[in-house]
Design a protein around this motif. Sequence first.
Motif, PDB file in Angstrom:
ATOM      1  N   ALA A 128       0.833  -1.203   0.000  1.00 13.73           N
ATOM      2  CA  ALA A 128       0.000   0.000   0.000  1.00 13.73           C
ATOM      3  C   ALA A 128       0.868   1.252   0.000  1.00 13.73           C
ATOM      4  O   ALA A 128       0.590   2.221  -0.723  1.00 13.73           O
ATOM      5  N   LEU A 129       1.931   1.271   0.794  1.00 10.84           N
ATOM      6  CA  LEU A 129       2.824   2.427   0.841  1.00 10.84           C
ATOM      7  C   LEU A 129       3.524   2.618  -0.490  1.00 10.84           C
ATOM      8  O   LEU A 129       3.617   3.746  -0.991  1.00 10.84           O
ATOM      9  N   ARG A 130       4.004   1.522  -1.059  1.00  5.15           N
ATOM     10  CA  ARG A 130       4.664   1.602  -2.371  1.00  5.15           C
ATOM     11  C   ARG A 130       3.710   2.119  -3.426  1.00  5.15           C
ATOM     12  O   ARG A 130       4.075   2.961  -4.261  1.00  5.15           O
ATOM     13  N   LEU A 131       2.464   1.663  -3.395  1.00  2.81           N
ATOM     14  CA  LEU A 131       1.473   2.112  -4.362  1.00  2.81           C
ATOM     15  C   LEU A 131       1.132   3.588  -4.156  1.00  2.81           C
ATOM     16  O   LEU A 131       0.977   4.342  -5.126  1.00  2.81           O
ATOM     17  N   MET A 132       1.023   4.017  -2.912  1.00  6.22           N
ATOM     18  CA  MET A 132       0.725   5.423  -2.618  1.00  6.22           C
ATOM     19  C   MET A 132       1.825   6.343  -3.160  1.00  6.22           C
ATOM     20  O   MET A 132       1.546   7.381  -3.753  1.00  6.22           O
ATOM     21  N   LEU A 133       3.075   5.953  -2.961  1.00  7.28           N
ATOM     22  CA  LEU A 133       4.187   6.753  -3.462  1.00  7.28           C
ATOM     23  C   LEU A 133       4.184   6.785  -4.985  1.00  7.28           C
ATOM     24  O   LEU A 133       4.413   7.831  -5.602  1.00  7.28           O
ATOM     25  N   LEU A 134       3.903   5.646  -5.578  1.00  5.18           N
ATOM     26  CA  LEU A 134       3.864   5.561  -7.039  1.00  5.18           C
ATOM     27  C   LEU A 134       2.752   6.442  -7.608  1.00  5.18           C
ATOM     28  O   LEU A 134       2.959   7.180  -8.581  1.00  5.18           O
ATOM     29  N   ILE A 135       1.576   6.394  -6.990  1.00  6.91           N
ATOM     30  CA  ILE A 135       0.451   7.219  -7.436  1.00  6.91           C
ATOM     31  C   ILE A 135       0.788   8.700  -7.288  1.00  6.91           C
ATOM     32  O   ILE A 135       0.495   9.513  -8.167  1.00  6.91           O
ATOM     33  N   ALA A 136       1.407   9.071  -6.166  1.00  4.32           N
ATOM     34  CA  ALA A 136       1.766  10.474  -5.938  1.00  4.32           C
ATOM     35  C   ALA A 136       2.724  10.970  -7.004  1.00  4.32           C
ATOM     36  O   ALA A 136       2.572  12.080  -7.539  1.00  4.32           O
ATOM     37  N   LEU A 137       3.718  10.171  -7.345  1.00  4.66           N
ATOM     38  CA  LEU A 137       4.703  10.563  -8.358  1.00  4.66           C
ATOM     39  C   LEU A 137       4.061  10.708  -9.734  1.00  4.66           C
ATOM     40  O   LEU A 137       4.254  11.713 -10.426  1.00  4.66           O
ATOM     41  N   VAL A 138       3.292   9.698 -10.126  1.00  6.25           N
ATOM     42  CA  VAL A 138       2.661   9.722 -11.453  1.00  6.25           C
ATOM     43  C   VAL A 138       1.636  10.848 -11.538  1.00  6.25           C
ATOM     44  O   VAL A 138       1.593  11.598 -12.523  1.00  6.25           O
ATOM     45  N   ALA A 139       0.802  10.982 -10.516  1.00  6.99           N
ATOM     46  CA  ALA A 139      -0.277  11.974 -10.539  1.00  6.99           C
ATOM     47  C   ALA A 139       0.274  13.396 -10.613  1.00  6.99           C
ATOM     48  O   ALA A 139      -0.255  14.240 -11.356  1.00  6.99           O
ATOM     49  N   THR A 140       1.336  13.683  -9.842  1.00 10.99           N
ATOM     50  CA  THR A 140       1.878  15.043  -9.867  1.00 10.99           C
ATOM     51  C   THR A 140       2.500  15.380 -11.208  1.00 10.99           C
ATOM     52  O   THR A 140       2.351  16.505 -11.700  1.00 10.99           O
ATOM     53  N   GLU A 141       3.182  14.421 -11.829  1.00  9.25           N
ATOM     54  CA  GLU A 141       3.824  14.705 -13.121  1.00  9.25           C
ATOM     55  C   GLU A 141       2.786  14.827 -14.236  1.00  9.25           C
ATOM     56  O   GLU A 141       2.841  15.755 -15.049  1.00  9.25           O
ATOM     57  N   VAL A 142       1.821  13.915 -14.272  1.00 12.52           N
ATOM     58  CA  VAL A 142       0.784  13.968 -15.307  1.00 12.52           C
ATOM     59  C   VAL A 142      -0.066  15.228 -15.165  1.00 12.52           C
ATOM     60  O   VAL A 142      -0.337  15.934 -16.141  1.00 12.52           O
ATOM     61  N   SER A 143      -0.476  15.531 -13.943  1.00 10.37           N
ATOM     62  CA  SER A 143      -1.321  16.712 -13.717  1.00 10.37           C
ATOM     63  C   SER A 143      -0.577  18.000 -14.065  1.00 10.37           C
ATOM     64  O   SER A 143      -1.185  18.968 -14.550  1.00 10.37           O
ATOM     65  N   LEU A 144       0.734  18.026 -13.841  1.00 11.58           N
ATOM     66  CA  LEU A 144       1.516  19.222 -14.183  1.00 11.58           C
ATOM     67  C   LEU A 144       1.465  19.492 -15.674  1.00 11.58           C
ATOM     68  O   LEU A 144       1.249  20.636 -16.112  1.00 11.58           O
ATOM     69  N   HIS A 145       1.635  18.454 -16.486  1.00 12.70           N
ATOM     70  CA  HIS A 145       1.642  18.659 -17.932  1.00 12.70           C
ATOM     71  C   HIS A 145       0.238  18.961 -18.455  1.00 12.70           C
ATOM     72  O   HIS A 145       0.096  19.711 -19.433  1.00 12.70           O
ATOM     73  N   ILE A 146      -0.780  18.401 -17.817  1.00 11.96           N
ATOM     74  CA  ILE A 146      -2.157  18.772 -18.179  1.00 11.96           C
ATOM     75  C   ILE A 146      -2.378  20.253 -17.892  1.00 11.96           C
ATOM     76  O   ILE A 146      -2.979  20.977 -18.692  1.00 11.96           O
TER      77      ILE A 146
END
Length: 249
Positions: free
Chosen positions: A56-74
């Motif tokens: 769960a912790l690994r997934l949370m970190l992964l989601i945070a990284l992906v979400a921040t980068e994708v949302s930035l470019h959007i």
Amino acid sequence: MEACRVFASFFSSNVSEPFAAFSAAHLSALGLFAAAAISMFIFRSAIRSGSKLKQALRLMLLIALVATEVSLHIWYIASDVWNARYTLPLELCSLMLLAAIIMLITRSRFLAGLVFFAGIGGALQALLTPNLAYEYPHFRFVQFFIAHAAIILSALYMVWIERFRPTWRTVFTAMLSLNVIALVVYLLDWILDANYMFLRRKPDTPSILDLFGDYPLYILVEELLALFTFTTLYIVFFAIPDALRRKKE
């Protein structure tokens, strides 16, 4: 109507209130990051022993990284500010964020060494001295601090949870890898007429690089600072704890 106004203000590309270093919002963001890192350290044994908690912790970190980068470019595209000369993920922290994503997916020990030294070194400096125009509450403020905190927490996850242990050779490998990355980015800077990682010139606005001399002297100073930072991280996180452990035995 008020909700729409707040939403529009949150994502606006206009700077209504400029970022202020060590303001209440900045200190609060640093406090939340510190609390997350301390909690991970305190509960590291429990996390390691619980497979679901670890995943769960690994997934949370992964989601945070992906979400921040994708949302930035959007946001870049929606705000009509996306430009290959300025918004590609070619800054050090952006590259370390992408490396952290791959690291968490593959559990790569090589990337763990790179993200631990270059990622923590770059992201920690960014958190303390943000190159940021927007104050809280704004999307860029939230995105910036979550992204940089997640880079550091991902590196610490590999050390405290996955038990990754670098060596002095890892320090050398990380320095060599950083220079290879810088060379590639420098070539892309020339092709794009860009200045990612400030490898062609200093930023137009005042920055810490102003203390390091003119071009290209400041790049050499940055090299020495990187080596000092990597060495310090290794000593603080591994050399000193190992010496204390041996002393107790």
